[in-house]
Motif scaffolding. Structure first.
Motif, PDB file in Angstrom:
ATOM      1  N   UNK A  38       0.838  -1.207   0.000  1.00 43.16           N
ATOM      2  CA  UNK A  38       0.000   0.000   0.000  1.00 43.16           C
ATOM      3  C   UNK A  38       0.867   1.249   0.000  1.00 43.16           C
ATOM      4  N   UNK A  39       1.954   1.220   0.770  1.00 46.44           N
ATOM      5  CA  UNK A  39       2.870   2.359   0.812  1.00 46.44           C
ATOM      6  C   UNK A  39       3.491   2.603  -0.568  1.00 46.44           C
ATOM      7  N   UNK A  40       3.827   1.524  -1.276  1.00 43.61           N
ATOM      8  CA  UNK A  40       4.389   1.658  -2.625  1.00 43.61           C
ATOM      9  C   UNK A  40       3.366   2.296  -3.566  1.00 43.61           C
ATOM     10  N   UNK A  41       2.106   1.867  -3.474  1.00 47.25           N
ATOM     11  CA  UNK A  41       1.060   2.490  -4.290  1.00 47.25           C
ATOM     12  C   UNK A  41       0.912   3.968  -3.937  1.00 47.25           C
ATOM     13  N   UNK A  42       1.011   4.281  -2.655  1.00 44.70           N
ATOM     14  CA  UNK A  42       0.879   5.666  -2.207  1.00 44.70           C
ATOM     15  C   UNK A  42       1.980   6.527  -2.802  1.00 44.70           C
ATOM     16  N   UNK A  43       3.189   5.987  -2.867  1.00 46.32           N
ATOM     17  CA  UNK A  43       4.320   6.728  -3.427  1.00 46.32           C
ATOM     18  C   UNK A  43       4.142   7.009  -4.918  1.00 46.32           C
ATOM     19  N   UNK A  47      -3.533   7.000  -4.417  1.00 42.11           N
ATOM     20  CA  UNK A  47      -3.957   7.161  -3.030  1.00 42.11           C
ATOM     21  C   UNK A  47      -5.168   6.295  -2.710  1.00 42.11           C
ATOM     22  N   UNK A  48      -6.144   6.290  -3.596  1.00 43.82           N
ATOM     23  CA  UNK A  48      -7.365   5.523  -3.317  1.00 43.82           C
ATOM     24  C   UNK A  48      -7.068   4.021  -3.266  1.00 43.82           C
ATOM     25  N   UNK A  49      -6.276   3.541  -4.214  1.00 43.37           N
ATOM     26  CA  UNK A  49      -5.908   2.119  -4.221  1.00 43.37           C
ATOM     27  C   UNK A  49      -5.145   1.761  -2.949  1.00 43.37           C
ATOM     28  N   UNK A  50      -4.215   2.632  -2.547  1.00 42.63           N
ATOM     29  CA  UNK A  50      -3.471   2.395  -1.310  1.00 42.63           C
ATOM     30  C   UNK A  50      -4.410   2.392  -0.108  1.00 42.63           C
ATOM     31  N   UNK A  87     -10.941   4.394   7.480  1.00 42.16           N
ATOM     32  CA  UNK A  87     -11.774   4.192   6.290  1.00 42.16           C
ATOM     33  C   UNK A  87     -12.516   5.471   5.947  1.00 42.16           C
ATOM     34  N   UNK A  88     -13.037   6.140   6.961  1.00 41.88           N
ATOM     35  CA  UNK A  88     -13.730   7.405   6.718  1.00 41.88           C
ATOM     36  C   UNK A  88     -12.808   8.478   6.172  1.00 41.88           C
ATOM     37  N   UNK A  89     -11.590   8.568   6.742  1.00 41.70           N
ATOM     38  CA  UNK A  89     -10.633   9.578   6.285  1.00 41.70           C
ATOM     39  C   UNK A  89     -10.131   9.302   4.874  1.00 41.70           C
ATOM     40  N   UNK A  90      -9.790   8.049   4.607  1.00 40.37           N
ATOM     41  CA  UNK A  90      -9.166   7.711   3.331  1.00 40.37           C
ATOM     42  C   UNK A  90     -10.164   7.540   2.192  1.00 40.37           C
ATOM     43  N   UNK A  91     -11.291   6.896   2.482  1.00 38.95           N
ATOM     44  CA  UNK A  91     -12.165   6.449   1.398  1.00 38.95           C
ATOM     45  C   UNK A  91     -13.582   7.010   1.452  1.00 38.95           C
ATOM     46  N   UNK A 150      -0.165  12.367   4.128  1.00 39.47           N
ATOM     47  CA  UNK A 150      -0.431  12.089   2.719  1.00 39.47           C
ATOM     48  C   UNK A 150      -1.556  12.970   2.194  1.00 39.47           C
ATOM     49  N   UNK A 151      -2.602  13.136   2.994  1.00 39.32           N
ATOM     50  CA  UNK A 151      -3.718  13.987   2.574  1.00 39.32           C
ATOM     51  C   UNK A 151      -3.277  15.444   2.458  1.00 39.32           C
ATOM     52  N   UNK A 152      -2.461  15.913   3.407  1.00 44.34           N
ATOM     53  CA  UNK A 152      -1.968  17.283   3.331  1.00 44.34           C
ATOM     54  C   UNK A 152      -1.074  17.478   2.108  1.00 44.34           C
TER      55      UNK A 152
END
Length: 204
Positions: A38-43, A47-50, A87-91, A150-152
């Motif tokens: 997930x961290x690799x996807x985030x990089x 973001x959504x997939x991670x 889950x609420x924050x990310x998705x 990440x969101x910021x």
């Protein structure tokens, strides 16, 4: 940082006289591996997939811990609150609702398992219980901090892109205005020249 929890669990298990590599340790290794993915996807900016991978891994881990430890009274079931928040924050609210539904179903499943004797409640000594909760809060803080950072960062990138877009639009507007002025000047010049040529031809 991801190997730290694994080492801590291994040391704790060996000190208790348990096998260092049982199902809970394997589950922890799987969750750490999935979170690294997930961290690799985030990089890469996915973001959504991670987020989906992270929430899925945490739900899996929470469910496993709840069923393999102290059921409703254990850290695994309590950790659903953190997963719900993430889950609420990310998705968004849909994912949070799904996690809440999973937590409710898991709660009733744990209650049934306890009532028929599938889960035997063995209370942890106070310091072990405090250590487990401290570990849960510590990991939750790390995950939430990472999520907020990440969101910021994504928000900062979006704001920078918006500024660049406004700047590009201003440049395009200026270029269009300059082009219109040039076209008007050229048209006026051609009209004067045509009028002069017409005047010269009528004199000849």
């Amino acid at each position: 940082a991801a190997i730290g929890p694994f080492i801590l669990v291994m040391i704790t298990r060996v000190r208790r006289g348990a096998s260092p590599l049982d199902a809970s340790v394997w589950m922890l290794m799987v969750i750490i591996a999935v979170l690294l993915i997930a961290w690799a996807f985030l990089k890469t900016g996915a973001v959504k997939r991670a987020g989906y991978i992270t929430i899925g891994a945490l739900c899996l881990g929470s469910t496993f811990l709840a069923f393999s430890a102290n059921g409703l009274r254990g850290v695994g079931f309590i950790s659903y609150f953190v997963v719900l928040l993430l889950a609420g924050l990310l998705l968004g609210s849909g994912a949070a609702t799904m996690v809440a539904s999973l937590a409710i179903l898991t709660g009733f499943g744990l209650a049934y398992a306890e009532s028929v004797g599938l889960i035997l409640l063995i209370p942890d000594p106070p310091f072990i219980a405090a250590g487990k909760l401290a570990f849960l809060f510590f990991m939750s803080a790390i995950i939430i901090r990472s999520t907020i950072n990440s969101l910021q960062k994504a928000l900062g990138t979006a704001e920078e892109n918006a500024r660049k877009l406004v700047s590009s639009n201003l440049e395009l507007t200026q270029l269009r205005d300059d082009l219109e002025v040039r076209i008007q000047e050229r048209t006026a010049s051609l009209e004067r020249r045509a009028a002069q040529l017409q005047a010269d031809s009528s004199m000849a």
